[in-house]
Design an enzyme around this catalytic site. Sequence first.
Site, mmCIF file in Angstrom:
data_model
loop_
_atom_site.group_PDB
_atom_site.id
_atom_site.type_symbol
_atom_site.label_atom_id
_atom_site.label_comp_id
_atom_site.label_asym_id
_atom_site.label_seq_id
_atom_site.Cartn_x
_atom_site.Cartn_y
_atom_site.Cartn_z
ATOM 1 N N GLN A 187 -64.239 -2.872 27.171
ATOM 2 C CA GLN A 187 -62.862 -2.544 26.764
ATOM 3 C C GLN A 187 -62.749 -1.179 26.086
ATOM 4 O O GLN A 187 -61.664 -0.620 26.006
ATOM 5 C CB GLN A 187 -62.310 -3.616 25.817
ATOM 6 C CG GLN A 187 -61.989 -4.927 26.500
ATOM 7 C CD GLN A 187 -60.826 -4.820 27.483
ATOM 8 O OE1 GLN A 187 -60.066 -3.856 27.491
ATOM 9 N NE2 GLN A 187 -60.686 -5.824 28.329
ATOM 10 N N GLY B 80 -65.476 -0.814 35.731
ATOM 11 C CA GLY B 80 -64.610 0.202 36.336
ATOM 12 C C GLY B 80 -63.124 -0.081 36.222
ATOM 13 O O GLY B 80 -62.327 0.802 35.883
ATOM 14 N N CYS C 2 -58.812 -13.195 31.715
ATOM 15 C CA CYS C 2 -59.888 -13.910 32.401
ATOM 16 C C CYS C 2 -59.872 -15.380 32.006
ATOM 17 O O CYS C 2 -60.377 -16.221 32.705
ATOM 18 C CB CYS C 2 -61.250 -13.314 32.029
ATOM 19 S SG CYS C 2 -61.261 -11.536 31.944
HETATM 20 N N1 PLP Z 1 -66.358 -7.806 28.592
HETATM 21 C C1 PLP Z 1 -65.133 -7.711 28.076
HETATM 22 C C2 PLP Z 1 -64.974 -7.383 26.624
HETATM 23 C C3 PLP Z 1 -64.009 -7.901 28.878
HETATM 24 O O1 PLP Z 1 -62.779 -7.793 28.335
HETATM 25 C C4 PLP Z 1 -64.181 -8.213 30.253
HETATM 26 C C5 PLP Z 1 -63.022 -8.496 31.102
HETATM 27 O O2 PLP Z 1 -61.954 -8.842 30.624
HETATM 28 C C6 PLP Z 1 -65.487 -8.284 30.751
HETATM 29 C C7 PLP Z 1 -66.538 -8.074 29.893
HETATM 30 C C8 PLP Z 1 -65.736 -8.573 32.192
HETATM 31 O O3 PLP Z 1 -65.640 -7.403 32.951
HETATM 32 P P1 PLP Z 1 -65.635 -7.419 34.539
HETATM 33 O O4 PLP Z 1 -64.273 -7.796 34.969
HETATM 34 O O5 PLP Z 1 -66.017 -6.034 34.940
HETATM 35 O O6 PLP Z 1 -66.682 -8.389 34.989
#
Ligand code: PLP
Length: 391
Positions: free
Chosen positions: A184, A205, A330
Site C-alpha cells: 500500500q 503493481g 479483498c
Molecule cells: N498487502 C496489502 C497491505 C494489501 O493491501 C494487499 C491488497 O489489498 C495485498 C498485500 C495483496 O496484494 P496483491 O493484490 O498484489 O496480491
Amino acid sequence: MRSGRIYLDANASYGLLPQVAEELRSLLPELAQLGNPSAVHADGQRARALIEDARREVRALVDADPHDRIVFTSGATEANNAVLRAPFEGGRKGRVVSSAIEHPCVLEPLSALESQGVAVHLVAPDSSGSVSAQRVDEACAEPTTLVALMLANNETGALIPVATVAAALKERSPATRIHCDAAQAIGKVPCSFRALGVDSLSISGHKFGALSGVGALVVRAGSAPCALLRGGPQETRWRAGTENLIGIVSMGIAARVVRSSLEQRRAEMARSRGQLLAQLREGLPELRCNTPLEESLPNTLSVTIPGVDADDLVVALDLQGVALSSGAACASGKPDPSHVLLAMGMTEQEARATIRISVRAEQDAQKLYEAGAVIIETVRRMREAQQRRSA
Ligand code: PLP
C-alpha cells in the site's frame, strides 16, 4: 472505471495510470509480436530487454542496491506467502513476530505455519492503528526467525515504523529475517529498501497504477535463495514460469511515473483527503476519523459513522455512482467485521459502521465535492428511514 462515476477505492486497486495506458497502447503492436523472453532469438531477446528495463525502474522506485534481487511475481500475495513459507520448509520450526493488522495474505499463511508447529506472535496495534516499534522489539525478546510487518495499513492508512524496528533488531539479533509488505505504501509515500533496512519487501503493481496480476519481491543481496515457483530457469530460478510480459512492462512504466512525481502526487492526495474530510465533518458532525492523519498514507480515510451500516451505505453509494469500500476490498463479501478495526479496540458495531475512502492523485476536486455531498445525503436518508422503521 465508467465515466460519470467517482472512484474512491484506490487502495483496493488504483486503476491504470493514464501514462501507463498510453504507453502500453503504443507498445501493444510490438508486444503482441514478441516471443518468449527465455528464447535466444531476437523476438525473445526484445521481450527480455523490456523485462530488464522494467526491473531497473522497479529497482529505482524502491531504492534497492544494484545487487539486491527484484523477482517479478503475480502480486504481493504471492511474494508474502513465499517469504513466510521459506524459513519453515520441510517442517522446520521457529518463531514469527508480526502484527494483528496485517493483510490476510500474511495472516492466513501465518495460521497455516502455526498449525505446523511454528510459534506466531501477533503484536496488537495501538488505538491510532499503528504498531509500536517498542512493542515489536519486546515481542522479539525470544529468539525469532522472522519478523513480518506492513509499511502502511490498507484500511486505516496508518504508517508502521518498520525502519525503527529493523534498526533495533539488526543490531541485537542479526540472524532474524525482516520482511516488509509495502503493497500500500508504494506510490503514496517514499519507500526505500535501503533505508528500511529489511531483508525483503513485497510490492503490488495494481496498487500504484500498473495492471493487476503483477508484483515483485525485493530481496537483499546474499539472502538464501527461496524458490517461489519451481520448474524453470526464469527469474534466475527464483520463480519459474514464463513471465507476465505485459504486466511487468506496465509495472515498469508505473514505477517510472510515480517515482518522478511522488511529491506532487502525495500533495494532491493529501489535498483531496483534507477537502473531503472537512466536508464530511461539517455535514456529519458525529463522524469519527480513524486514520492517524499525521502518520498515514495521504490518500486514505477511515471513518466511522455511528448508527449506519457500512455495507448498506456502500451499496447505496454504488447505485449513485460513488465507489468506496466498507473495509478491505479483498475481504469484502465476508460477514465478519474488519480484523484491523477490531484489533484497534473498536466494538463490532463501530467496525460495521466504518467506511474506507481512498483517493487517487488524479482526483478532480469538483467531482470529489459531489461525492462528499452524495455520501452526506445518503447517510441522512438512511438514518431517516431507520427512524421511520423504529417509530
Ligand atoms: N498487502 C496489502 C497491505 C494489501 O493491501 C494487499 C491488497 O489489498 C495485498 C498485500 C495483496 O496484494 P496483491 O493484490 O498484489 O496480491
